[in-house]
Write an enzyme that holds these catalytic residues in place. Structure first.
Site, PDB file in Angstrom:
ATOM      1  N   HIS A 471      14.249  26.227 -31.009  1.00  0.00           N
ATOM      2  CA  HIS A 471      13.540  26.940 -29.953  1.00  0.00           C
ATOM      3  C   HIS A 471      12.127  27.300 -30.384  1.00  0.00           C
ATOM      4  O   HIS A 471      11.761  27.199 -31.559  1.00  0.00           O
ATOM      5  CB  HIS A 471      14.314  28.199 -29.540  1.00  0.00           C
ATOM      6  CG  HIS A 471      14.545  29.180 -30.664  1.00  0.00           C
ATOM      7  ND1 HIS A 471      13.592  30.082 -31.077  1.00  0.00           N
ATOM      8  CD2 HIS A 471      15.642  29.404 -31.452  1.00  0.00           C
ATOM      9  CE1 HIS A 471      14.071  30.816 -32.061  1.00  0.00           C
ATOM     10  NE2 HIS A 471      15.313  30.425 -32.320  1.00  0.00           N
ATOM     11  N   CYS A 490      19.059  29.955 -36.606  1.00  0.00           N
ATOM     12  CA  CYS A 490      18.461  29.010 -35.664  1.00  0.00           C
ATOM     13  C   CYS A 490      17.166  28.441 -36.244  1.00  0.00           C
ATOM     14  O   CYS A 490      16.611  28.952 -37.208  1.00  0.00           O
ATOM     15  CB  CYS A 490      18.185  29.692 -34.329  1.00  0.00           C
ATOM     16  SG  CYS A 490      19.665  29.885 -33.308  1.00  0.00           S
TER      17      CYS A 490
END
Length: 580
Positions: A471, A490
């Site tokens: 992301h 992440c």
């Protein structure tokens, strides 16, 4: 029809075709063997014993043992290695495995070499020699195809499936032995990954350096910051850069007439001349930057503590690092298709490959050592503009709830909303926060989208059991740092809009300006990509990079355990014990 009969029928053409090769080769060597019932009895006995020992064997060992059982069953337990030239070539091939970072002792090297020099006389030793030679080539082929170490034995979360053998794999193994094709087959496996041969070549180079005594350490001292600076350590630095291939051995020294003045005021003895070898030249400056680039350091040409630490890392340990990553290359050699996204965790990098061409690459931020980004594979299915962030359970229990218990203002500060299972907001003052310090929180904490949101403006949706995604991020200044392990697991991507454009494959509908326009609306929107793209999160601390090999720090301390497994001889012992 019984499975054995089916297997025999399937292998019959191979047996017929290779038998003529074997007999011809054996006759030409004057060493044609007649069937020896006693040898066959010993072979069958050894294989029966191996079958009983398999109860404690690894899955990879079980696969090889199954191949051995089927191979000799088809041969009716006759010996396979009757060609002295083939045995000699086998000894050479096993010896060459050291150049792949493997251990020849795993393939019974010493004993097979002795058999080649002094052919066994007794039926028991003939059977043992034949079984060890067949096991050696089956094991080596397996290790070159899949790796010696099973990844799941080191990482229980490993979810990348190993490529399955082809339907004709047993026939290939039969041809490898009976047709003498094993050298060609092993050579072809080395070419199955573009990064493999450069690493193999680098291993030989670093072992040569080790054999010549390694490199001399460069002692710490003041930073060397600019061209023209004089430092007594410069000859050591020059030699170190030559050994790593970053500086040509004939790179010029500083020109004498370009050095600082060697004399002082009148009446004072002239200063001693400055040795040209002690001057930080432009060539050395460029070589230092290349070295820094190849070791994941800040590329500024400044020779400070981190650069000297990387230079002083022993050549022997670099060779071990290459061995470990050759094994990882074997794990990865057949998992990629023509198009995929690949994150290299310790390199803090990502690349998008389309039709076997790298179309895009960028920097990433990965998980901290205490919240590691896992090694796994998934499929990118969609791109989400203006994504909301639902706080994962781990962060919820360890960070968010303890912080809210201390100050409920944490929610406003981080733009968090509490919602129930129906998506309706919940008043934080009506929640007994102390009740959920160990889990069981019945609501979700949702962070609104936006430039300050933890996911930034775009998220790549790739469902997986780790709840790990790629992301955007509001913390873009972190991309300027060389070491970028800051996330909860992440992967934060630099320049993510460019990757979205490539994945969506529709420049008319989703060009960069149109992606930006959709994001500027502030509305959350999920856009499916036309073709799901595999994504791999891998861990390579040494890898091919533009014809050279680059090294990265082992940020999660995984290399040592893999090296220990590579050096283990556990699997080899079962065959040697069975054939006693």
């Amino acid at each position: 029809m019984a499975p054995l009969i089916l297997l025999c029928l399937a292998l019959m053409p191979v047996i017929i075709s290779v038998s003529s090769v074997q007999v011809y080769a054996a006759e030409s060597a004057g060493n044609l063997e007649l069937p020896d019932q006693t040898v066959r009895t010993h072979l069958k006995s050894y294989l029966d014993r191996l079958d009983r020992l398999d109860a404690s064997s690894s899955s990879s060992r079980l696969e090889i043992d199954g191949q051995l059982q089927r191979f000799y069953r088809v041969l009716d337990y006759r010996v396979a290695w009757t060609n002295r030239n083939a045995i000699k070539r086998l000894v050479e091939v096993i010896a060459e495995s050291v150049d792949d970072g493997l251990k020849p002792s795993d393939y019974h090297y010493d004993e097979i070499r002795d058999f080649a020099q002094n052919p066994p006389e007794s039926p028991a030793l003939k059977a043992r020699a034949d079984l060890l030679m067949t096991d050696a080539i089956f094991s080596l082929l397996s290790h070159m195809r899949l790796g010696k170490v099973m990844p799941r034995s080191l990482d229980p979360n490993w979810n990348i499936p190993a490529p399955k053998p082809g339907v004709n794999h047993d026939q290939s193994l039969m041809m490898a032995v009976m047709g003498g094709k094993f050298p060609e087959m092993i050579s072809s496996l080395r070419r199955s990954s573009p990064g493999y041969l450069p690493l193999r070549k680098a291993l030989a180079s670093y072992r040569k350096v080790v054999g010549e005594g390694g490199w001399q350490s460069v002692y710490q001292g003041p930073q060397i910051e600019k061209v023209g600076q004089v430092d007594r350590r410069m000859p050591l630095i020059r030699q170190r850069l030559i050994l790593s291939g970053d500086l040509s051995a004939d790179a010029p020294l500083a020109k004498t007439n370009a050095l600082p003045a060697d004399s002082s005021a009148s009446g004072v003895a002239p200063a001693p001349p400055i040795p040209p070898a002690q001057v930080y030249t432009q060539e050395l400056f460029d070589a230092v930057k290349a070295f820094q680039q190849g070791h994941g350091l800040s590329v500024d040409g400044v020779i400070g503590i981190e650069t000297l630490n990387a230079m002083n890392y022993p050549a022997e340990l670099r060779a071990d690092q290459i061995r470990v990553n050759l094994e990882r290359e074997r794990w990865h050699s057949k998992i990629f298709g023509r198009t995929y996204v690949m994150v290299n965790i310790p390199a803090f990098s990502v690349e998008y490959v389309q039709d076997n061409v790298v179309r895009w690459n960028s920097r990433v931020i990965v998980g901290k050592p205490e919240t590691q980004t896992p090694v796994f594979s998934a499929q990118i299915q969609s791109v989400i503009y203006n994504p909301q962030w639902v706080i994962p359970s781990g962060i919820l229990v360890k960070e968010a709830i303890p912080a809210i218990r201390k100050d409920v203002g944490y929610l406003d500060k981080h733009r968090l909303t509490i919602v129930d299972s129906k998506g309706k907001p919940v008043d934080p003052n009506r929640v007994n926060w102390s009740q959920y310090s160990k889990g069981g929180f019945p609501y979700r904490l949702v962070q609104a989208s936006g430039d300050d949101g933890s996911l930034g403006r775009i998220k790549f949706n790739m469902p997986n059991r780790f709840t790990v995604y790629m992301h955007d991020t509001p913390t873009k200044p972190l991309f300027e740092r060389a070491r970028r392990a800051y996330s909860h697991g992440c992967v934060r991507v630099d320049r993510p809009f460019e990757l979205a454009e490539l994945l969506l494959r529709n420049p008319e509908t989703w060009s960069l300006p149109k992606i930006q326009a959709a994001i500027n609306t502030g509305r959350t929107r999920t856009v499916p990509i036309p073709v799901k793209v595999p994504v791999f999160f891998l861990y390579q601390t040494a890898f091919a990079d533009g014809g050279k090999v680059s090294f990265r720090d082992d940020i999660y301390n995984r290399d040592k355990e893999l090296l220990g497994a590579l050096n283990s001889n556990k699997d080899r012992r079962s065959v040697e014990e069975a054939a006693r």
